[in-house]
Design a protein around this motif. Structure first.
Motif, mmCIF file in Angstrom:
data_model
loop_
_atom_site.group_PDB
_atom_site.id
_atom_site.type_symbol
_atom_site.label_atom_id
_atom_site.label_comp_id
_atom_site.label_asym_id
_atom_site.label_seq_id
_atom_site.Cartn_x
_atom_site.Cartn_y
_atom_site.Cartn_z
ATOM 1 N N LEU A 1 -3.529 15.448 -2.735
ATOM 2 C CA LEU A 1 -4.943 14.666 -2.382
ATOM 3 C C LEU A 1 -4.460 13.309 -2.137
ATOM 4 C CD1 LEU A 1 -7.194 15.726 -5.358
ATOM 5 C CD2 LEU A 1 -6.986 16.608 -2.912
ATOM 6 N N PHE A 2 -3.101 12.832 -2.537
ATOM 7 C CA PHE A 2 -2.551 11.342 -2.115
ATOM 8 C C PHE A 2 -1.530 11.133 -1.478
ATOM 9 C CE2 PHE A 2 -4.713 12.001 -6.522
ATOM 10 C CZ PHE A 2 -5.970 11.223 -6.165
ATOM 11 N N PHE A 3 -0.291 12.245 -1.485
ATOM 12 C CA PHE A 3 0.940 11.837 -1.178
ATOM 13 C C PHE A 3 0.928 11.757 0.360
ATOM 14 C CE2 PHE A 3 5.068 13.134 0.427
ATOM 15 C CZ PHE A 3 5.774 12.300 -0.137
ATOM 16 N N PRO A 4 0.171 12.578 1.228
ATOM 17 C CA PRO A 4 -0.081 12.625 2.777
ATOM 18 C C PRO A 4 -0.308 11.128 3.317
ATOM 19 C CG PRO A 4 -0.833 14.653 1.987
ATOM 20 C CD PRO A 4 -0.829 13.846 0.712
ATOM 21 N N ILE A 5 -0.995 10.524 2.094
ATOM 22 C CA ILE A 5 -1.497 8.924 2.891
ATOM 23 C C ILE A 5 -0.351 8.287 3.030
ATOM 24 C CG2 ILE A 5 -2.902 7.043 2.252
ATOM 25 C CD1 ILE A 5 -4.694 8.887 0.670
ATOM 26 N N ILE B 1 0.741 6.055 6.179
ATOM 27 C CA ILE B 1 0.943 4.534 6.242
ATOM 28 C C ILE B 1 2.417 4.482 6.765
ATOM 29 C CG2 ILE B 1 1.615 2.692 4.824
ATOM 30 C CD1 ILE B 1 -0.142 3.771 2.761
ATOM 31 N N GLY B 2 3.475 5.297 6.600
ATOM 32 C CA GLY B 2 4.887 5.378 7.126
ATOM 33 C C GLY B 2 4.493 5.468 8.699
ATOM 34 N N ASP B 3 3.923 6.158 9.181
ATOM 35 C CA ASP B 3 3.652 6.196 10.721
ATOM 36 C C ASP B 3 3.140 4.918 11.183
ATOM 37 O OD1 ASP B 3 4.466 9.011 10.740
ATOM 38 O OD2 ASP B 3 2.197 9.764 10.811
ATOM 39 N N VAL B 4 2.295 4.428 10.566
ATOM 40 C CA VAL B 4 1.506 3.077 10.855
ATOM 41 C C VAL B 4 2.614 1.990 11.004
ATOM 42 C CG1 VAL B 4 0.034 0.972 10.262
ATOM 43 C CG2 VAL B 4 -0.665 3.474 10.184
ATOM 44 N N ALA C 1 0.630 -1.368 0.074
ATOM 45 C CA ALA C 1 -0.102 -0.008 0.160
ATOM 46 C C ALA C 1 0.833 1.268 -0.102
ATOM 47 C CB ALA C 1 -1.125 0.042 1.290
ATOM 48 N N PHE C 2 1.874 1.314 0.893
ATOM 49 C CA PHE C 2 2.914 2.355 0.840
ATOM 50 C C PHE C 2 3.461 2.639 -0.363
ATOM 51 C CE2 PHE C 2 7.103 4.170 1.515
ATOM 52 C CZ PHE C 2 6.854 5.261 2.354
ATOM 53 N N VAL C 3 3.977 1.659 -1.050
ATOM 54 C CA VAL C 3 4.802 1.909 -2.522
ATOM 55 C C VAL C 3 3.695 2.327 -3.574
ATOM 56 C CG1 VAL C 3 6.158 0.717 -4.066
ATOM 57 C CG2 VAL C 3 6.670 0.328 -1.904
ATOM 58 N N VAL C 4 2.556 1.642 -3.737
ATOM 59 C CA VAL C 4 1.301 2.041 -4.660
ATOM 60 C C VAL C 4 1.116 3.429 -4.466
ATOM 61 C CG1 VAL C 4 -0.885 1.701 -5.459
ATOM 62 C CG2 VAL C 4 0.535 -0.143 -4.899
ATOM 63 N N VAL C 5 0.746 3.998 -3.187
ATOM 64 C CA VAL C 5 0.323 5.322 -2.984
ATOM 65 C C VAL C 5 1.513 6.250 -3.292
ATOM 66 C CG1 VAL C 5 0.050 7.130 -1.097
ATOM 67 C CG2 VAL C 5 -1.215 4.857 -1.215
ATOM 68 N N LEU C 6 2.809 5.891 -3.155
ATOM 69 C CA LEU C 6 4.019 6.712 -3.358
ATOM 70 C C LEU C 6 4.207 6.941 -4.729
ATOM 71 C CD1 LEU C 6 6.657 8.076 -2.360
ATOM 72 C CD2 LEU C 6 7.689 5.886 -2.779
ATOM 73 N N LEU C 7 4.081 5.913 -5.695
ATOM 74 C CA LEU C 7 4.109 5.818 -7.036
ATOM 75 C C LEU C 7 3.142 6.726 -7.816
ATOM 76 C CD1 LEU C 7 5.544 2.149 -8.205
ATOM 77 C CD2 LEU C 7 6.629 4.501 -7.539
ATOM 78 N N LEU C 8 1.900 6.486 -7.303
ATOM 79 C CA LEU C 8 0.708 7.188 -8.004
ATOM 80 C C LEU C 8 0.860 8.692 -7.785
ATOM 81 C CD1 LEU C 8 -2.098 4.618 -7.771
ATOM 82 C CD2 LEU C 8 -0.784 4.995 -9.616
ATOM 83 N N LEU D 1 -6.745 12.808 9.541
ATOM 84 C CA LEU D 1 -6.725 11.218 9.403
ATOM 85 C C LEU D 1 -6.197 10.579 10.680
ATOM 86 C CD1 LEU D 1 -4.948 11.032 5.950
ATOM 87 C CD2 LEU D 1 -7.438 10.442 6.678
ATOM 88 N N THR D 2 -6.172 11.354 11.759
ATOM 89 C CA THR D 2 -5.749 10.875 13.036
ATOM 90 C C THR D 2 -6.862 9.675 13.561
ATOM 91 O OG1 THR D 2 -4.484 12.775 13.804
ATOM 92 C CG2 THR D 2 -5.185 11.121 15.277
ATOM 93 N N PRO D 3 -7.929 9.761 13.360
ATOM 94 C CA PRO D 3 -8.999 8.658 13.891
ATOM 95 C C PRO D 3 -8.637 7.464 13.003
ATOM 96 C CG PRO D 3 -10.215 10.668 13.781
ATOM 97 C CD PRO D 3 -8.761 11.098 13.122
ATOM 98 N N PHE D 4 -8.390 7.658 11.558
ATOM 99 C CA PHE D 4 -8.174 6.515 10.911
ATOM 100 C C PHE D 4 -6.818 5.924 11.343
ATOM 101 C CE2 PHE D 4 -5.736 5.342 7.020
ATOM 102 C CZ PHE D 4 -6.639 4.034 6.513
ATOM 103 N N THR D 5 -5.803 6.694 11.605
ATOM 104 C CA THR D 5 -4.643 5.900 11.854
ATOM 105 C C THR D 5 -4.599 5.280 13.208
ATOM 106 O OG1 THR D 5 -3.435 7.913 11.138
ATOM 107 C CG2 THR D 5 -2.111 6.744 12.633
ATOM 108 N N TYR D 6 -5.431 5.838 14.237
ATOM 109 C CA TYR D 6 -5.777 5.134 15.549
ATOM 110 C C TYR D 6 -6.407 3.732 15.227
ATOM 111 C CZ TYR D 6 -4.559 8.317 19.270
ATOM 112 O OH TYR D 6 -3.795 8.846 20.144
ATOM 113 N N ALA D 7 -7.469 3.777 14.185
ATOM 114 C CA ALA D 7 -8.239 2.508 13.752
ATOM 115 C C ALA D 7 -7.119 1.276 13.357
ATOM 116 C CB ALA D 7 -9.402 2.721 12.837
ATOM 117 N N VAL D 8 -6.389 1.879 12.669
ATOM 118 C CA VAL D 8 -5.425 0.878 11.722
ATOM 119 C C VAL D 8 -4.417 0.463 12.495
ATOM 120 C CG1 VAL D 8 -3.745 0.794 9.757
ATOM 121 C CG2 VAL D 8 -6.029 1.929 9.538
ATOM 122 N N VAL D 9 -3.832 1.255 13.474
ATOM 123 C CA VAL D 9 -2.742 0.904 14.444
ATOM 124 C C VAL D 9 -3.460 -0.138 15.510
ATOM 125 C CG1 VAL D 9 -1.517 1.923 16.327
ATOM 126 C CG2 VAL D 9 -1.153 2.918 13.727
ATOM 127 N N GLY D 10 -4.653 0.299 16.047
ATOM 128 C CA GLY D 10 -5.247 -0.735 16.976
ATOM 129 C C GLY D 10 -5.499 -1.900 16.349
#
Length: 250
Positions: free
Chosen positions: A64-68, A72-75, A30-37, A217-226
């Motif tokens: 619109l996309f790169f911060p994702i 993912i890097g934080d996760v 997911a990280f590499v795909v988002v980065l390239l696109l 996206l902090t709530p999303f980050t919390y959900a994924v990390v959890g």
């Protein structure tokens, strides 16, 4: 390696070195795909939004996309530790180099008679856009992601795993600052269609928007990390980790 049904075991990174995780490969992809696109589709387009009381304000469409990728890097760092995040950063670095090589080769290939798309191809993928943008992005990405991962890993130890929001936002402030300060001047300064004022404006706008994205996206980050910590059964702390970026071992 779990402590109870839902509570992950707190472990030092060295204790899980060489171990296998169920979802790590998916997060890396997911990280590499988002980065390239983000780089091949959004980075070269300058868009504009009409803000109340301010007027037209330019911004790069890649926002619109790169911060994702930073989310993912934080996760990755929070769940799997700095060493595995470092491995993923190097994977993204290699993928971007390959993308640039493909752009150069495909644009340079002889054109078949009757095909009228070469001019558009050169405009989008030629030396004036994608290669310069991609090389700038590779350097900025490499520096920014390692700063982001290092700050988050160190903050996790200092906070003893508390206040995830402070770690993700704080690391993004530093990582995205390094990324933006390197990327925009290298990619667009003195480029056709860009003035120095526009480069500076977009640079600071992008930095602020990227940090803003992290906050939203902090709530999303919390959900994924959890979810990942629960499924993987561990909570990795980088105690005794070698933080050199020049390695791929875990």
């Amino acid at each position: 390696m779990s402590e109870g049904a839902d509570r992950p075991a707190q472990v030092a990174a060295r204790d899980v070195a060489g171990g296998h995780f169920r979802y790590f490969d998916f997060v890396m992809v997911a990280f590499v795909v988002v980065l390239l696109l983000s780089n091949i589709i959004g980075a070269s387009k300058r868009s504009v939004i009409d803000l109340p009381w301010i007027g037209p304000w330019p911004f790069g469409a890649g926002i619109l996309f790169f911060p994702i990728s930073y989310v993912i890097g934080d996760v990755l760092t929070e769940v799997y530790g700095y060493a595995r995040a470092r491995r993923v950063i190097w994977a993204g670095f290699a993928a971007m180099l390959y993308m640039v090589l493909m752009c150069i080769v495909v644009v340079a290939l002889p054109v078949d008679a009757g095909w009228a798309g070469q001019a558009a191809y050169e405009q989008i993928f030629g030396f004036g856009s994608i290669p310069r943008i991609a090389f700038a992005s590779i350097i900025a990405f490499w520096c920014g992601e390692f700063v982001n991962s290092f700050v988050l890993a160190r903050m996790k130890i200092l906070t003893r795993g508390r206040h995830l929001w402070a770690r993700t936002i704080g690391s993004t402030i530093f990582g995205q600052a390094v990324d933006s300060l390197i990327f925009y001047p290298l990619a667009f300064l003195f480029a056709a269609g860009w003035t120095t004022h526009q480069v500076i404006t977009v640079l600071f706008t992008q930095w602020a928007l990227k940090v803003g994205w992290e906050v939203l996206l902090t709530p999303f980050t919390y959900a994924v990390v959890g979810f990942l910590k629960s499924r993987e059964g561990v909570d990795v702390y980088d105690e005794g980790t070698d933080f050199t970026p020049f390695a791929t071992r875990v």
